[in-house]
Design a protein around this motif. Sequence first.
Motif, PDB file in Angstrom:
ATOM      1  N   ASN A 150      -2.352  -9.970  14.749  1.00 43.69           N
ATOM      2  CA  ASN A 150      -2.480 -10.874  15.892  1.00 43.69           C
ATOM      3  C   ASN A 150      -1.205 -10.672  16.701  1.00 43.69           C
ATOM      4  N   LEU A 208       5.869  -4.712   1.198  1.00 42.69           N
ATOM      5  CA  LEU A 208       5.742  -5.284  -0.152  1.00 42.69           C
ATOM      6  C   LEU A 208       6.062  -4.246  -1.227  1.00 42.69           C
ATOM      7  N   ASN A 247       7.017 -11.686  13.174  1.00 43.31           N
ATOM      8  CA  ASN A 247       5.783 -12.429  13.363  1.00 43.31           C
ATOM      9  C   ASN A 247       4.932 -11.924  12.202  1.00 43.31           C
TER      10      ASN A 247
END
Length: 284
Positions: A28, A103, A125
């Motif tokens: 997004n 990760l 973000n």
Amino acid sequence: MYPLTSPKYLKELLSRYGFHFSKSLGQNFLIDGNILEKIIKGATISSHDKVLEIGPGVGTLTSAIAKQGAEVVAVELDRELLPILEETLEEFPNVRVIHGDILKLDLNQLIKDNFHDGPFKVVANLPYYITTPIIMRFLEEELSYTSITVMIQKEVAQRMAAQPDSKEYGSLSVAVQFYTNPRIIGKVPAGVFMPQPKVDSMIITLEKRNKPAVEVNSSTRFFQVVKAVFAQRRKTLLNTLHAAEISDMNKSELSIKLDSLNINPQRRGETLSLEELALISNSI
Ligand code: SAM
């Protein structure tokens, strides 16, 4: 600088590269200049800073950070975005984009190679699906970050900053507040993203503490106690501690111990402050 917050321009850019949003990667993209400013202000970015950005997308936040003169290393998982980033960030020699999964990357190596083990800020973000695991990695691995400023799902930010005896207070609040000082910067409506997510967001800054908020003999034991007391929120403190079998004490010994600490054994775990949780973990 490219007008990346203009929806019209962004659509044109993405279609020129044949890019399609991936829901599973939490894509997004931000299309609001005021929110960008709030993040930059919240993180107090200056030309002296070294910044690690997670998920640059098309480089909207990256450009805003780079414009302040900070040195930016941005880790992006989606290979499709790399050529776009090359274009949108071409004017910034102070930005380095790394293709990888934040990760899975060896963060210690990344920090050593790019920041020479010196202090750096994390700004992002964040894709919602990695919020908790990535923030917990930074907190627990004692990396040399000084602050983490992120836009995340509103409810998660509220849990991070929650105080005892509220419905949002839980093990995430304790872990975040043990290592950092959380500060909510502001709410972000879903309409400032393309595409719009289904939830609202918040910007939060986690300032690293010089030492944990409370003194504990063993952080492993402290977090065992935290896990136990929040595992069954409806049970009394005495029952959760007893059921978790983290102490050799029997139930009545535990009860006497809690009384001696001035902590009522009939209280519920969610009412305990970090100081009280530390007292318990240091004593049972
Ligand atoms: N920073 C951009 C912005 O503000 O418009 C994009 C933010 S978007 C919410 C999240 C970005 O993180 C996407 O570009 C996505 O591809 C990337 N991403 C998702 N999972 C990732 C991971 N595990 N490691 C690195 N980047 C990831």
